[in-house]
Enzyme design. Structure first.
Site, PDB file in Angstrom:
ATOM      1  N   CYS A  71     -13.059  -6.099  17.242  1.00  0.00           N
ATOM      2  CA  CYS A  71     -13.678  -7.406  17.421  1.00  0.00           C
ATOM      3  C   CYS A  71     -13.963  -7.643  18.910  1.00  0.00           C
ATOM      4  O   CYS A  71     -13.340  -7.016  19.777  1.00  0.00           O
ATOM      5  CB  CYS A  71     -12.758  -8.504  16.885  1.00  0.00           C
ATOM      6  SG  CYS A  71     -12.687  -8.590  15.077  1.00  0.00           S
ATOM      7  N   HIS A  73     -17.247  -0.207  10.662  1.00  0.00           N
ATOM      8  CA  HIS A  73     -17.512   0.766  11.718  1.00  0.00           C
ATOM      9  C   HIS A  73     -17.695   2.152  11.125  1.00  0.00           C
ATOM     10  O   HIS A  73     -17.302   2.423   9.993  1.00  0.00           O
ATOM     11  CB  HIS A  73     -16.365   0.790  12.736  1.00  0.00           C
ATOM     12  CG  HIS A  73     -15.101   1.408  12.213  1.00  0.00           C
ATOM     13  ND1 HIS A  73     -14.269   0.764  11.313  1.00  0.00           N
ATOM     14  CD2 HIS A  73     -14.532   2.623  12.438  1.00  0.00           C
ATOM     15  CE1 HIS A  73     -13.235   1.558  11.018  1.00  0.00           C
ATOM     16  NE2 HIS A  73     -13.377   2.687  11.684  1.00  0.00           N
ATOM     17  N   GLN A  86     -18.073   6.576  12.564  1.00  0.00           N
ATOM     18  CA  GLN A  86     -17.592   7.485  13.586  1.00  0.00           C
ATOM     19  C   GLN A  86     -18.597   8.620  13.803  1.00  0.00           C
ATOM     20  O   GLN A  86     -19.426   8.903  12.936  1.00  0.00           O
ATOM     21  CB  GLN A  86     -16.230   8.074  13.202  1.00  0.00           C
ATOM     22  CG  GLN A  86     -15.139   7.030  13.031  1.00  0.00           C
ATOM     23  CD  GLN A  86     -13.807   7.649  12.665  1.00  0.00           C
ATOM     24  OE1 GLN A  86     -13.216   8.391  13.444  1.00  0.00           O
ATOM     25  NE2 GLN A  86     -13.328   7.340  11.471  1.00  0.00           N
TER      26      GLN A  86
END
Length: 357
Positions: A73, A186, A188
């Site tokens: 965040c 998210h 990667q």
């Protein structure tokens, strides 16, 4: 898109990808952090001709923190996170607990004459899709998906230029059932110092097909699936989403561009714009199957950096381990022990259910 590169307190790189050109990114990282860990070890398995990463420092990585302690965040007041800014569009930064990195220590000795050991050279990055902790990829507007795709193209190009990198892998894990350690939406990016086993297998099959027919294997399979139609979930001018005829997972979809390209950077503007609406449609269908957030892995299959690029065909493999509203598919004896998958859902039925979702 505005691209801003900065450094975190421990020297790791962070890159903002902003959708407005007038954004200023000068917030410093005010945390006191220890130095990043040295690179892991890669150990060679002679029985499978594969490399295994041993990264013991990852035992200490953050595990499912509450929302008010989320490291992805934006930073707010005294609560400092991995992103110093108070808001962002898309952010990419070096993983604090990487399986691979450029921080090479001494060359480790071999354990046995058959077990070579080398440093885990490469890089691992985190891609934050939004500053909204409670969102999911499926909630993003198509314009944000385009920004994410442009960021992945940027990182694929940059990481391919690092010393020793042979393949760049972009992916997203969603859901605690899959094994995520952070709830914030998210993905990667891994830069491997070798061509991964799955890619080697696919390229070997593609090479045999090219020698036999002169064609590109994936392109030919895609054309056959589009012609058959019964496993196609959705399509547009530039992309098709379909369930593979030999799908291993209960619900598995490939999203492939109609034009054979080796990797994400090779996609043109029209293809990048067309990807988002189709992908979001498929993700909504995944969630609609059981009226539950679908756990999934989204894995981009890209060509290696230096070899066999002409044999590859970029595609996104999206799959879930959920086989029913109250059942998950676990990799048991045949799958884990022998690598032989047994599917619980016929691919044709899975495609029908997704079309109707």
């Amino acid at each position: 898109m505005r691209r801003t590169v900065t450094k975190l307190a421990d020297g790791r790189e962070l890159i903002y990808f902003d959708e407005r050109d007038d954004v200023v990114r000068d917030e410093p990282d005010r945390r006191e952090l220890p130095p990043p860990p040295p690179a892991s070890q890669l150990r060679y398995d002679p029985l499978l001709d594969e490399w295994v990463a041993v990264a013991v420092h990852r035992q200490a990585r953050t595990f499912l923190p509450p929302a008010d302690q989320c490291p992805l965040c934006p930073s707010k007041g005294d609560r400092q996170s991995e992103i110093p800014a108070s808001g962002y569009d898309v952010v990419v930064f070096e993983n604090r607990f990487p399986a691979l990195s450029q921080r090479i220590a001494d060359e480790p000795p071999a354990i046995t004459p058959f077990t070579e050991i080398r440093p885990g050279l490469g890089r691992c990055e985190v891609v934050c899709f939004t500053d909204d902790h409670h969102a999911a990829f499926v909630d993003l507007p198509p314009e944000r998906v385009r920004t994410v795709l442009d960021a992945l193209a940027d990182r694929t190009t940059a990481l391919a230029e690092l010393p020793g990198v042979e393949q760049v892998f972009c992916f997203e894990n969603r859901g605690v059932e899959i094994g995520v350690t952070l709830h914030h939406p998210h993905g990667q990016v891994y830069a491997f110092p070798f061509v991964t086993p799955r890619t080697r297998t696919m390229l070997a099959a593609a090479r045999r097909h090219a020698e036999r027919t002169g064609g590109n294997l994936y392109a030919d399979v895609l054309a056959a699936e589009r012609a058959a139609g019964d496993r196609v979930v959705a399509e547009n001018e530039h992309w098709t989403a379909y369930v593979p005829a030999a799908a291993r997972w209960p619900f598995e979809v490939h999203l492939a561009p109609h034009r054979p390209v080796p990797d994400i950077p090779a996609l043109d503007d029209a293809e990048r714009d067309a990807f988002g609406p189709l992908y979001l449609d498929v993700l909504r269908r995944f969630d609609g199957l059981f009226d539950l957030p679908m756990p999934y892995i989204a894995a981009w299959h890209q060509a290696p950096v230096r070899v066999d690029r002409e044999l590859a065909h970029l595609h996104l493999q999206l799959f879930s381990i959920r086989r029913a509203a109250d059942k998950l598919k676990y990799l048991a004896g045949t799958e884990s022990g022998m690598g032989v998958f047994i599917s619980d859902v016929a691919p044709e039925r899975a495609a029908q259910l997704l079309r109707e979702a």
